[in-house]
Design a protein around this motif. Structure first.
Motif, PDB file in Angstrom:
ATOM      1  N   ASP A  89       1.070  -1.267  -0.057  1.00 51.12           N
ATOM      2  CA  ASP A  89      -0.097  -0.065  -0.007  1.00 51.12           C
ATOM      3  C   ASP A  89       0.769   1.211  -0.018  1.00 51.12           C
ATOM      4  OD1 ASP A  89      -2.706   1.299  -0.040  1.00 51.12           O
ATOM      5  OD2 ASP A  89      -2.377   1.462   1.979  1.00 51.12           O
ATOM      6  N   HIS A 135       0.268   5.685   0.690  1.00 47.56           N
ATOM      7  CA  HIS A 135      -0.332   6.894   0.562  1.00 47.56           C
ATOM      8  C   HIS A 135       0.534   8.229   0.528  1.00 47.56           C
ATOM      9  CE1 HIS A 135      -4.443   5.511   1.743  1.00 47.56           C
ATOM     10  NE2 HIS A 135      -3.658   4.416   2.227  1.00 47.56           N
ATOM     11  N   HIS A 146      -2.799  -1.247   6.232  1.00 49.87           N
ATOM     12  CA  HIS A 146      -3.669  -1.724   4.835  1.00 49.87           C
ATOM     13  C   HIS A 146      -2.859  -2.729   4.222  1.00 49.87           C
ATOM     14  CE1 HIS A 146      -5.590   2.498   4.814  1.00 49.87           C
ATOM     15  NE2 HIS A 146      -5.978   1.948   6.150  1.00 49.87           N
TER      16      HIS A 146
END
Ligand code: MG
Length: 159
Positions: free
Chosen positions: A8, A10, A42
């Motif tokens: 993941d 971000h 995540h």
């Protein structure tokens, strides 16, 4: 046994802290996300879901569903662990790598391990968290965001 992998990313945005591995870390920026933006949890959720063949975190907690706005990713993780248990498995071990040029994470790793282990219902010895920079290279090195990788091994739950 089942194996799962998760990844993941971000990107940084305006803010004053990041959530990583269930730990709030003061920082000059935040992580943009529909939830609390915890890339570590995540990636772990995706690895767990992958191991039981249950798709990914986006399928279970859609980012266009207001129900998950600002979601506590530890709550999402506990929900995923419930699914793992329902599928007849327990976490054997998890190995997690956070890729971040900043903030510095060494002082927070122990707390991350404790919280992740608690949420997964396993001994802290079954959870490993490590952090690396990318020596200034790529989007993590340019401090544009944070990435996380997760690998898990699931074992059949006992009778
Ligand atoms: Mg995410």
């Amino acid at each position: 046994m089942r194996i799962g992998h998760g990844y993941d990313v971000h990107r940084f945005c305006e803010g004053d802290h990041v959530m990583l591995g269930g730990v709030r870390i003061e920082h000059a920026e935040g992580l943009a996300a529909h939830s609390d933006g915890d890339v570590v949890l995540h990636a772990l959720c995706d690895a767990l879901l992958g191991a039981i063949g249950a798709g990914d975190i986006g399928r279970h907690f859609p980012d266009d569903d207001p129900a998950w706005a600002g979601a506590d990713s530890r709550d999402l993780l506990r929900r995923v662990v419930t699914q793992v248990q329902a599928a007849g498995f327990i976490l054997g071990n998890a190995d997690l790598t956070v890729v971040a040029q900043a903030p510095r994470l060494a002082a927070h790793i122990g707390t991350m391990v404790e919280r992740i282990a608690a949420d997964c219902g396993v001994d802290p010895g079954a959870v490993n968290v490590k952090a690396t920079t990318t020596e200034g290279l790529g989007f993590c090195g340019r401090r544009e965001g944070i990435a996380a990788h997760a690998v898990v091994l699931l074992l059949p739950a006992g009778p």
